[in-house]
Design a protein around this motif. Sequence first.
Motif, PDB file in Angstrom:
ATOM      1  N   GLY A 291       0.944  -1.236   0.071  1.00 53.83           N
ATOM      2  CA  GLY A 291       0.022   0.052  -0.127  1.00 53.83           C
ATOM      3  C   GLY A 291       0.810   1.447   0.137  1.00 53.83           C
ATOM      4  N   GLU A 292       0.461   2.288  -0.837  1.00 52.11           N
ATOM      5  CA  GLU A 292       1.156   3.585  -0.901  1.00 52.11           C
ATOM      6  C   GLU A 292       0.167   4.647  -0.518  1.00 52.11           C
ATOM      7  OE1 GLU A 292       3.823   4.273  -4.280  1.00 52.11           O
ATOM      8  OE2 GLU A 292       4.416   1.957  -4.180  1.00 52.11           O
ATOM      9  N   TRP A 293       0.849   5.688   0.061  1.00 51.00           N
ATOM     10  CA  TRP A 293      -0.055   6.911   0.545  1.00 51.00           C
ATOM     11  C   TRP A 293       0.820   7.968   0.001  1.00 51.00           C
ATOM     12  CZ3 TRP A 293      -0.810   8.409   6.333  1.00 51.00           C
ATOM     13  CH2 TRP A 293      -2.144   9.424   6.506  1.00 51.00           C
ATOM     14  N   PRO A 294       0.319   8.605  -0.995  1.00 51.38           N
ATOM     15  CA  PRO A 294       1.302   9.781  -1.706  1.00 51.38           C
ATOM     16  C   PRO A 294       1.074  10.883  -0.959  1.00 51.38           C
ATOM     17  CG  PRO A 294      -0.895   9.305  -3.118  1.00 51.38           C
ATOM     18  CD  PRO A 294      -0.544   8.106  -1.878  1.00 51.38           C
ATOM     19  N   GLY A 295       2.080  11.815  -1.052  1.00 52.12           N
ATOM     20  CA  GLY A 295       2.055  13.148  -0.040  1.00 52.12           C
ATOM     21  C   GLY A 295       3.155  13.865  -0.545  1.00 52.12           C
ATOM     22  N   ALA A 296       3.618  14.762   0.491  1.00 55.07           N
ATOM     23  CA  ALA A 296       4.769  15.416   0.652  1.00 55.07           C
ATOM     24  C   ALA A 296       5.485  15.523   1.920  1.00 55.07           C
ATOM     25  CB  ALA A 296       4.408  16.826   0.072  1.00 55.07           C
ATOM     26  N   VAL A 297       6.792  15.956   1.980  1.00 53.57           N
ATOM     27  CA  VAL A 297       7.215  16.319   3.235  1.00 53.57           C
ATOM     28  C   VAL A 297       7.093  17.691   3.677  1.00 53.57           C
ATOM     29  CG1 VAL A 297       9.405  16.380   4.682  1.00 53.57           C
ATOM     30  CG2 VAL A 297       8.976  14.444   2.838  1.00 53.57           C
ATOM     31  N   GLY A 298       6.515  18.144   4.796  1.00 50.66           N
ATOM     32  CA  GLY A 298       6.492  19.563   5.208  1.00 50.66           C
ATOM     33  C   GLY A 298       7.543  19.985   5.799  1.00 50.66           C
ATOM     34  N   VAL A 299       7.610  21.360   6.064  1.00 49.45           N
ATOM     35  CA  VAL A 299       8.848  21.960   6.237  1.00 49.45           C
ATOM     36  C   VAL A 299       9.087  21.984   8.005  1.00 49.45           C
ATOM     37  CG1 VAL A 299       8.809  23.412   4.347  1.00 49.45           C
ATOM     38  CG2 VAL A 299       7.903  24.342   6.507  1.00 49.45           C
ATOM     39  N   GLU A 300       7.972  21.405   8.569  1.00 49.84           N
ATOM     40  CA  GLU A 300       8.268  21.423  10.121  1.00 49.84           C
ATOM     41  C   GLU A 300       7.301  20.381  10.637  1.00 49.84           C
ATOM     42  OE1 GLU A 300       7.561  25.419  11.446  1.00 49.84           O
ATOM     43  OE2 GLU A 300       5.455  25.197  11.675  1.00 49.84           O
TER      44      GLU A 300
END
Length: 183
Positions: free
Chosen positions: A123-132
Motif C-alpha cells: 500500500g502507498e500513501w502519496p503526499g509530501a514532506v512538510g517543512v516542520e
Amino acid sequence: MRRVLDAAGVTGLHLLPLDDVPAFDEAPETGATFEENALAKARDAFRATGLAAVADDSGIAVDALNGMPGVLSARWSGVHGDDARNTELLLGQLRDVPAERRGAAFVSACALVSPAGETVVRGEWPGAVGVEPRGSGGFGYDPVFVPEGSSRSAAELTPQEKDAASHRGRALALLVPALRALV
C-alpha cells in the motif's frame, strides 16, 4: 488490523499480538525492499509459533532523495527507532528543497504466512514532506508527512481517517481476502 477487519466484516479471526507469544529470534531486516522484509518477519513468526502470521515493513520514500530513506526509515539517523532524530535528519536534508520537489509516499508491505501459503501486498500513501513537524498523533514521520489533497499532517488525522487513507490501511485492505480465506 482489528479496525480494518471489522470494517470489512471479517469475523472469526482471533488476533494475537506479538507480546502474547513466547519470544523468538527474528532475522535482521536485510531485504532491499519492504516486501522482502515483511515476508521475512512473517516467516519468522510463523515458524516460531505455528500460527498464521502477518508482518509489516513500512517507511517513507522521498522523491528528492531517490526513494530514501525507504527500508532504512526506522534507522535513518543511525539509531533504530529514534523518531525525533530521524525526522530532524530528513528535514535537514530537505531544508533547501522547494515545495514542488518535496514529494513523498508512505509505503507499507504486509505479508501473511500461513499453512495455506504466502501473500504479500503493498500500500502507498502519496503526499509530501512538510517543512516542520505538526500534530501529536501517530509516530515516526507522521508529523512531517502531508497526504496528497490535505493541508493537515498525518499526525493531525484521527485514527479512523488514517485507516481509510494510509499506506498501512491500504495494504491491510488488500490483505483482507487472504485473511478472510483463513476463517
